[in-house]
Design a protein around this motif. Structure first.
Motif, PDB file in Angstrom:
ATOM      1  N   ALA A  18      67.341 -32.337  21.725  1.00 44.76           N
ATOM      2  CA  ALA A  18      66.360 -32.213  22.809  1.00 44.76           C
ATOM      3  C   ALA A  18      66.503 -30.870  23.522  1.00 44.76           C
ATOM      4  CB  ALA A  18      66.515 -33.362  23.798  1.00 44.76           C
ATOM      5  N   ALA A  19      67.731 -30.460  23.782  1.00 49.28           N
ATOM      6  CA  ALA A  19      67.978 -29.197  24.474  1.00 49.28           C
ATOM      7  C   ALA A  19      67.640 -27.995  23.595  1.00 49.28           C
ATOM      8  CB  ALA A  19      69.437 -29.114  24.924  1.00 49.28           C
ATOM      9  N   SER A  20      67.537 -28.228  22.290  1.00 46.68           N
ATOM     10  CA  SER A  20      67.286 -27.137  21.341  1.00 46.68           C
ATOM     11  C   SER A  20      65.866 -27.158  20.783  1.00 46.68           C
ATOM     12  CB  SER A  20      68.277 -27.240  20.179  1.00 46.68           C
ATOM     13  OG  SER A  20      69.598 -27.203  20.642  1.00 46.68           O
ATOM     14  N   GLN A  21      64.988 -27.941  21.364  1.00 51.61           N
ATOM     15  CA  GLN A  21      63.637 -28.110  20.825  1.00 51.61           C
ATOM     16  C   GLN A  21      62.830 -26.821  20.755  1.00 51.61           C
ATOM     17  OE1 GLN A  21      62.148 -31.403  23.251  1.00 51.61           O
ATOM     18  NE2 GLN A  21      61.897 -32.560  21.373  1.00 51.61           N
ATOM     19  N   GLU A  22      63.109 -25.880  21.627  1.00 48.47           N
ATOM     20  CA  GLU A  22      62.320 -24.656  21.663  1.00 48.47           C
ATOM     21  C   GLU A  22      62.696 -23.674  20.552  1.00 48.47           C
ATOM     22  OE1 GLU A  22      62.601 -23.148  25.637  1.00 48.47           O
ATOM     23  OE2 GLU A  22      61.923 -25.047  26.486  1.00 48.47           O
TER      24      GLU A  22
END
Length: 163
Positions: A18-22
């Motif tokens: 989730a924290a790495s979605q970008e």
């Protein structure tokens, strides 16, 4: 109640994704394993379960990795905990087949602990994976606090960055 290591690691994988979605590149198991100091082979089993449950999209080979199958705000924590935990019996009287307690007929402990377990799960039901990685206001830092937010960076302690 204590979560099993399996659930803890499953939540860490989902939070990391989730924290790495970008990012353009998918997250790798090795990356998560290194960031959290967890066995790669153990994480592989967890990722397989999460993929089988439709939470992760996994791609093998060079350039492969994993991504969330749906937005983090749609992944409910209560559902994850129920999926990964195998035992919610807080005391033996929760299981009629194993109950040997001589006080069961006049004891209210089972009722109290059942209510506590339901309340615990109700709190988790009200949260998503996105709630665990969303930016939070920085600790009071005078006038600058309103122009900064906390951002969780996988593998690092929380850091402050300007927004």
């Amino acid at each position: 109640m204590r979560l099993t290591q399996w659930t803890d690691y499953a939540l860490r994988v989902l939070m990391y994704c989730a924290a790495s979605q970008e990012r353009e590149q998918p997250v790798t198991i090795s990356e998560v394993a290194e960031a959290h100091g967890i066995s790669r082979s153990h994480l592989t089993k967890i990722v397989q379960q999460l993929a089988a449950q439709g939470l992760l999209d996994t791609t093998r080979g060079r350039g492969g990795g994993m991504r969330l199958m749906k937005p983090a705000h749609e992944i409910n924590l209560g559902a994850i905990v129920r999926m990964t935990e195998t035992d919610f019996d807080m005391v033996e009287c929760f299981n009629a087949e194993l109950n040997q307690c001589r006080m069961s007929s006049h004891c209210r402990l089972q009722s109290v602990l059942s209510n506590a377990t339901r309340a615990y799960l109700a709190v988790l039901d009200g949260l998503s994976v996105a709630d665990l990685v969303a930016p939070q206001p920085a600790a009071s830092q005078g006038a600058r606090a309103s122009t900064q937010a906390m951002r969780w960076v996988p593998g690092l302690p929380q850091v402050v960055r300007s927004v």
